[in-house]
Design an enzyme around this catalytic site. Sequence first.
Site, PDB file in Angstrom:
ATOM      1  N   THR A  22      16.879  37.648 144.385  1.00  0.00           N
ATOM      2  CA  THR A  22      17.893  37.826 145.425  1.00  0.00           C
ATOM      3  C   THR A  22      17.241  37.939 146.790  1.00  0.00           C
ATOM      4  O   THR A  22      17.677  37.310 147.766  1.00  0.00           O
ATOM      5  CB  THR A  22      18.710  39.105 145.146  1.00  0.00           C
ATOM      6  N   THR A  23      16.171  38.718 146.874  1.00  0.00           N
ATOM      7  CA  THR A  23      15.475  38.940 148.139  1.00  0.00           C
ATOM      8  C   THR A  23      14.822  37.655 148.634  1.00  0.00           C
ATOM      9  O   THR A  23      14.599  37.496 149.834  1.00  0.00           O
ATOM     10  CB  THR A  23      14.424  40.050 147.978  1.00  0.00           C
ATOM     11  N   TYR A  61      29.894  35.203 139.107  1.00  0.00           N
ATOM     12  CA  TYR A  61      31.131  34.514 139.481  1.00  0.00           C
ATOM     13  C   TYR A  61      32.013  34.228 138.280  1.00  0.00           C
ATOM     14  O   TYR A  61      33.078  34.799 138.128  1.00  0.00           O
ATOM     15  CB  TYR A  61      30.868  33.235 140.285  1.00  0.00           C
ATOM     16  N   TYR A  93      18.026  41.072 133.848  1.00  0.00           N
ATOM     17  CA  TYR A  93      18.386  41.618 135.158  1.00  0.00           C
ATOM     18  C   TYR A  93      19.827  42.092 135.129  1.00  0.00           C
ATOM     19  O   TYR A  93      20.749  41.274 134.991  1.00  0.00           O
ATOM     20  CB  TYR A  93      18.176  40.537 136.216  1.00  0.00           C
ATOM     21  N   ARG A 147      26.255  42.617 142.172  1.00  0.00           N
ATOM     22  CA  ARG A 147      26.103  41.230 142.619  1.00  0.00           C
ATOM     23  C   ARG A 147      26.827  40.243 141.698  1.00  0.00           C
ATOM     24  O   ARG A 147      27.359  39.237 142.151  1.00  0.00           O
ATOM     25  CB  ARG A 147      24.618  40.850 142.658  1.00  0.00           C
ATOM     26  N   LYS A 176      15.247  44.876 134.337  1.00  0.00           N
ATOM     27  CA  LYS A 176      15.356  45.336 135.716  1.00  0.00           C
ATOM     28  C   LYS A 176      16.745  45.935 135.868  1.00  0.00           C
ATOM     29  O   LYS A 176      17.750  45.216 135.832  1.00  0.00           O
ATOM     30  CB  LYS A 176      15.144  44.190 136.709  1.00  0.00           C
ATOM     31  N   ILE A 222      10.873  46.974 140.583  1.00  0.00           N
ATOM     32  CA  ILE A 222      10.875  45.648 141.207  1.00  0.00           C
ATOM     33  C   ILE A 222      11.565  45.853 142.542  1.00  0.00           C
ATOM     34  O   ILE A 222      12.769  46.079 142.615  1.00  0.00           O
ATOM     35  CB  ILE A 222      11.577  44.605 140.322  1.00  0.00           C
TER      36      ILE A 222
END
Length: 300
Positions: free
Chosen positions: A48-49, A111, A137, A142, A165, A207
């Site tokens: 994402t980052t 989504y 993850y 998100r 994560k 992380i």
Amino acid sequence: MDMTGLSGSVVAIVTPFKEDRGVDFEALERLVDFHLANGTDGILVLGTTGESSTMTDREDYEVATCVVDRVAGRIPVIGGSGSNSTDESLRKSLGLQKLGVDGLLIITPYYNKSNEEGIYHHLNSVLDAVNVPCVLYNIPGRTGCSISEKNLARLSRHPNAWGLKEASGNIAYAATAARYVSEDFHLFSGNDDIVVPLLSLGGSGVISVWANIAPKTVHDMCVRWQGGDVRGALQMQLDNLELIHSLFCEVNPIPVKAALAAMGLITESYRPPLWPMAQTGRERLYEALADRGLISAESE
């Protein structure tokens, strides 16, 4: 590189862009060198980052190759290969594996979300297809969906499922997830503000977004915990809370890229729809950076 024993601070590295929004590979190499010099234990690219959702396949693979080559086996490199499409996640996972990443980060489908069984097969399909360790993850804020305990119990037994994560921010969920920690399945915090609490639940590290700007601090905090200095690690966590909160006063990675630019490490450039942060948040961020000695007060 074998990432079996990876613990501590894994930076979720930004993807630096030039003013024209093309990838700045020279800046990326400098960031890798910055992390190698400051004790970062592993690097996650294309998370994402890293703004991978706005990048092309070619850019993804070029960024991954750049980092793998620059690291040259000194620390593990994990590639983010998540997608809301199972077939796309499979394709990207196999592509990054071929490029030489040491592990993969795979996210729940966003989504379209799916039901519990669909989420299981989405993640398990990648685990079955690859031959590198994978980090699951969980970030429902998100994606709109979470890895259920039932699915975590099933997936954690897969030989390619190396860890989780956990970025829900929910300590109760983290405690449930900790029940599946073993020598073969590891828990990493995905939230910089609760690293020490997750370490206390059996976590192996973080992380981290925060590690982009303070790699030695995040590394040292984890080392203190692992060495038995619980109070010292906790104090480092508490001392840096305002900086951490300022890094998330707008959507990630907007503030952390602004911070890196203020530190002179990258150009402050984003891919739309991300946009430079508002002045109020910027002032808060710069004040926190100055307070921790990362920029001078005069540059605020």
